[in-house]
Design a protein around this motif. Structure first.
Motif, PDB file in Angstrom:
ATOM      1  N   ALA A 199       0.392   7.717   2.625  1.00  0.00           N
ATOM      2  CA  ALA A 199       1.355   7.249   2.935  1.00  0.00           C
ATOM      3  C   ALA A 199       1.290   7.542   4.829  1.00  0.00           C
ATOM      4  O   ALA A 199       2.109   6.981   5.362  1.00  0.00           O
ATOM      5  N   LYS A 200       1.176   8.591   4.606  1.00  0.00           N
ATOM      6  CA  LYS A 200       1.002   9.246   6.727  1.00  0.00           C
ATOM      7  C   LYS A 200       0.080   8.285   7.375  1.00  0.00           C
ATOM      8  O   LYS A 200       0.989   7.736   8.740  1.00  0.00           O
ATOM      9  N   ALA A 201      -0.840   8.056   6.618  1.00  0.00           N
ATOM     10  CA  ALA A 201      -2.331   6.704   8.531  1.00  0.00           C
ATOM     11  C   ALA A 201      -1.075   5.126   8.113  1.00  0.00           C
ATOM     12  O   ALA A 201      -0.909   4.768   9.246  1.00  0.00           O
ATOM     13  N   LEU A 202      -0.632   4.744   6.915  1.00  0.00           N
ATOM     14  CA  LEU A 202       0.291   3.914   6.762  1.00  0.00           C
ATOM     15  C   LEU A 202       0.947   3.367   8.294  1.00  0.00           C
ATOM     16  O   LEU A 202       1.470   2.815   8.892  1.00  0.00           O
ATOM     17  N   ARG A 203       1.795   4.752   7.698  1.00  0.00           N
ATOM     18  CA  ARG A 203       3.306   4.642   8.676  1.00  0.00           C
ATOM     19  C   ARG A 203       2.509   4.900  10.417  1.00  0.00           C
ATOM     20  O   ARG A 203       3.692   4.221  10.998  1.00  0.00           O
ATOM     21  N   THR A 204       1.418   5.637  10.784  1.00  0.00           N
ATOM     22  CA  THR A 204       1.142   5.645  11.736  1.00  0.00           C
ATOM     23  C   THR A 204       0.646   4.638  12.377  1.00  0.00           C
ATOM     24  O   THR A 204       0.649   4.343  13.884  1.00  0.00           O
ATOM     25  N   HIS A 205      -0.181   3.731  11.646  1.00  0.00           N
ATOM     26  CA  HIS A 205      -0.430   1.751  11.536  1.00  0.00           C
ATOM     27  C   HIS A 205       0.691   1.106  12.320  1.00  0.00           C
ATOM     28  O   HIS A 205       0.255   0.877  12.734  1.00  0.00           O
ATOM     29  N   TYR A 206       1.506   1.013  11.235  1.00  0.00           N
ATOM     30  CA  TYR A 206       2.741   0.155  10.768  1.00  0.00           C
ATOM     31  C   TYR A 206       3.546   0.326  12.089  1.00  0.00           C
ATOM     32  O   TYR A 206       4.510  -0.591  12.336  1.00  0.00           O
ATOM     33  N   LEU A 207       4.279   1.891  11.785  1.00  0.00           N
ATOM     34  CA  LEU A 207       5.409   1.745  12.489  1.00  0.00           C
ATOM     35  C   LEU A 207       5.083   2.125  14.535  1.00  0.00           C
ATOM     36  O   LEU A 207       4.499   2.612  14.587  1.00  0.00           O
ATOM     37  N   ALA A 264       0.283  -1.623  -0.390  1.00  0.00           N
ATOM     38  CA  ALA A 264      -0.354  -0.237  -0.329  1.00  0.00           C
ATOM     39  C   ALA A 264       0.861   0.962  -0.559  1.00  0.00           C
ATOM     40  O   ALA A 264       0.427   2.486  -0.904  1.00  0.00           O
ATOM     41  N   TYR A 265       1.507   1.324   0.500  1.00  0.00           N
ATOM     42  CA  TYR A 265       2.723   2.227   0.800  1.00  0.00           C
ATOM     43  C   TYR A 265       3.606   2.524  -1.158  1.00  0.00           C
ATOM     44  O   TYR A 265       3.495   3.963  -1.063  1.00  0.00           O
ATOM     45  N   VAL A 266       3.894   2.023  -1.098  1.00  0.00           N
ATOM     46  CA  VAL A 266       4.747   1.524  -2.798  1.00  0.00           C
ATOM     47  C   VAL A 266       3.123   2.629  -3.784  1.00  0.00           C
ATOM     48  O   VAL A 266       3.303   3.378  -4.532  1.00  0.00           O
ATOM     49  N   ASP A 267       2.131   2.108  -3.014  1.00  0.00           N
ATOM     50  CA  ASP A 267       0.900   2.652  -4.168  1.00  0.00           C
ATOM     51  C   ASP A 267       0.755   4.008  -3.721  1.00  0.00           C
ATOM     52  O   ASP A 267       0.752   4.816  -4.622  1.00  0.00           O
ATOM     53  N   ALA A 268       0.568   4.670  -2.609  1.00  0.00           N
ATOM     54  CA  ALA A 268       0.420   5.319  -1.914  1.00  0.00           C
ATOM     55  C   ALA A 268       1.860   6.451  -2.701  1.00  0.00           C
ATOM     56  O   ALA A 268       0.651   7.633  -2.902  1.00  0.00           O
ATOM     57  N   LYS A 269       3.324   6.247  -2.664  1.00  0.00           N
ATOM     58  CA  LYS A 269       3.434   6.866  -3.427  1.00  0.00           C
ATOM     59  C   LYS A 269       4.059   7.025  -4.798  1.00  0.00           C
ATOM     60  O   LYS A 269       4.876   8.158  -5.481  1.00  0.00           O
ATOM     61  N   ASP A 270       3.476   6.463  -5.293  1.00  0.00           N
ATOM     62  CA  ASP A 270       3.778   5.740  -6.964  1.00  0.00           C
ATOM     63  C   ASP A 270       2.369   6.251  -8.126  1.00  0.00           C
ATOM     64  O   ASP A 270       2.024   5.485  -8.816  1.00  0.00           O
ATOM     65  N   ASP A 271       1.470   7.004  -7.191  1.00  0.00           N
ATOM     66  CA  ASP A 271      -0.058   7.437  -7.518  1.00  0.00           C
ATOM     67  C   ASP A 271      -0.079   8.045  -8.560  1.00  0.00           C
ATOM     68  O   ASP A 271       0.825   9.478  -8.480  1.00  0.00           O
ATOM     69  N   ALA A 272      -0.759   8.129  -9.806  1.00  0.00           N
ATOM     70  CA  ALA A 272      -0.872   8.740 -11.291  1.00  0.00           C
ATOM     71  C   ALA A 272      -0.804  10.035 -10.912  1.00  0.00           C
ATOM     72  O   ALA A 272      -0.313  10.797 -11.597  1.00  0.00           O
ATOM     73  N   ALA A 273      -1.364  10.560 -10.042  1.00  0.00           N
ATOM     74  CA  ALA A 273      -1.931  12.451 -10.225  1.00  0.00           C
ATOM     75  C   ALA A 273      -0.537  12.754  -8.589  1.00  0.00           C
ATOM     76  O   ALA A 273      -1.084  13.958  -8.716  1.00  0.00           O
ATOM     77  N   GLY A 274       0.485  11.648  -8.445  1.00  0.00           N
ATOM     78  CA  GLY A 274       1.309  12.581  -7.242  1.00  0.00           C
ATOM     79  C   GLY A 274       0.544  11.627  -5.803  1.00  0.00           C
ATOM     80  O   GLY A 274       0.561  11.114  -5.985  1.00  0.00           O
ATOM     81  N   PRO A 275       1.989  11.839  -5.183  1.00  0.00           N
ATOM     82  CA  PRO A 275       2.330  11.108  -4.369  1.00  0.00           C
ATOM     83  C   PRO A 275       1.386  11.355  -3.330  1.00  0.00           C
ATOM     84  O   PRO A 275       0.278  12.455  -3.147  1.00  0.00           O
ATOM     85  N   ASP A 276       0.479   9.943  -2.534  1.00  0.00           N
ATOM     86  CA  ASP A 276      -0.610  10.127  -2.281  1.00  0.00           C
ATOM     87  C   ASP A 276      -0.630  10.061  -0.314  1.00  0.00           C
ATOM     88  O   ASP A 276      -0.054   9.491   0.668  1.00  0.00           O
ATOM     89  N   THR A 277       0.103  11.644  -0.341  1.00  0.00           N
ATOM     90  CA  THR A 277       0.628  11.792   1.284  1.00  0.00           C
ATOM     91  C   THR A 277      -0.128  11.598   2.931  1.00  0.00           C
ATOM     92  O   THR A 277       0.092  10.932   3.515  1.00  0.00           O
ATOM     93  N   LYS A 278      -1.767  11.569   2.255  1.00  0.00           N
ATOM     94  CA  LYS A 278      -2.625  11.714   2.997  1.00  0.00           C
ATOM     95  C   LYS A 278      -2.175   9.797   3.665  1.00  0.00           C
ATOM     96  O   LYS A 278      -2.375   9.482   4.975  1.00  0.00           O
TER      97      LYS A 278
END
Length: 314
Positions: free
Chosen positions: A227-235, A211-225
């Motif tokens: 990416a942040k939610a994933l980091r908050t959940h898993y780290l 999911a993090y790779v998908d967020a960073k590689d979004d066609a419209a630009g990195p999905d920062t929201k």
């Protein structure tokens, strides 16, 4: 046979063996020979169990592989991370669940799904009120459709499996999720599938990285929201803070240990349950040019990430 029955039978068996020993000694037969005769011979069942244990010990480590931009991978990333969000020990991670839905569902379908949930009092992504113990995402006969199988139940014997067709638009967003009775295509060289287990370390890290790779590689630009939610959940909070400092110093994404996004990735078991190996392949086309190997360390109780280290680049 009940425990009480076995307890009643044991004294009789011991008495019979003792009587045999007395008789054998009286006939001049050595007690060693009797002991050898009385010793049970290996059975087919015990031999089979030994072979199974040996096979298990030598089995290859379990792994999950994903490909950037691939619909099957993206759907597995979505469902895997969504299940993790809904099954969080502290209660459902609503921020992550919302960020995932915003990223993977088309706006029109997200609106329809919310209306469906309100009417049916079920989670529209899972089509259930609870969380599955296992899931499998498989290719279908239609390139824009993916089959998702969710298995519910407890212990080692899940009791119910539900199956959906997840439809995508050409650009990649999910446009529909519908129950189906159609069986997924059998995995083969031509038909792939990805499976995960709720609470499993390899599955969780694959969900995170996918999911993090998908967020960073979004066609419209990195999905920062997302990416942040994933980091908050898993780290873990402590590691998230250390990672942010590392990124500021090194000018790299700390999760990927790179400035760009991999074209494919593999998550596999490490030396123990607290260590997971992640391999990223970077480059263009069908032949990635650089591969990095990471070790992801986990907190033993929560399973959250406490460290990410690069071990090699080749």
């Amino acid at each position: 046979m009940s425990k009480s029955t076995r307890a009643l039978r044991r004294p009789g068996r011991r008495a019979a063996v003792a009587a045999g020993l007395v008789l054998a000694v009286g006939l001049g037969v050595s007690t060693q020979a009797v002991a050898q005769a009385a010793a049970p011979t290996p059975t087919k069942a015990s031999a089979a169990a030994s072979a199974a244990a040996s096979a298990k010990a030598t089995a290859a480590p379990r792994s999950i592989t994903g490909f950037n931009g691939d619909l099957l991978t993206q759907t597995a990333d979505f469902y895997g991370a969504y299940v993790d969000a809904k099954d969080d020990a502290a209660g459902p991670d609503t921020k992550l669940a919302k960020a995932l839905r915003t990223h993977y569902l088309t706006p029109a379908y997200a609106k329809r799904l919310t209306a469906w949930e309100k009417k049916n009092n079920l989670d529209g992504v899972l089509r259930a009120q609870n969380v599955p113990v296992e899931w499998t995402v498989s290719e279908s006969r239609n390139g824009l459709d993916v089959i998702v199988s969710l298995t519910y139940g407890g212990g080692e014997s899940p009791t119910t499996t539900t199956r959906f067709v997840v439809k995508h638009e050409v650009a990649g967003g999910i446009t529909d999720i519908r129950p189906t009775s159609a069986a997924p295509a059998k995995p083969s060289a031509a038909k792939r599938s990805v499976s995960g287990r709720t609470g499993d370390s390899v599955t969780r890290i694959a969900d995170f990285y996918g999911a993090y790779v998908d967020a960073k590689d979004d066609a419209a630009g990195p999905d920062t929201k997302l990416a942040k939610a994933l980091r908050t959940h898993y780290l873990t909070p402590a590691y998230a803070k250390r990672l942010a400092a590392w990124e500021k110093k090194n000018n790299l994404d700390g999760v990927l240990r790179a400035q760009n996004v991999p074209v494919d990735w593999t998550v596999s078991e490490g030396r123990d349950s607290r260590e997971i190996r992640v391999t990223h392949a970077f480059g263009g086309g069908e032949t990635p040019t650089v591969t990095t190997d990471l070790v992801v360390k986990l907190e033993p109780v929560s399973g959250d990430v406490t460290d990410i280290r690069r071990t090699s680049t080749h």
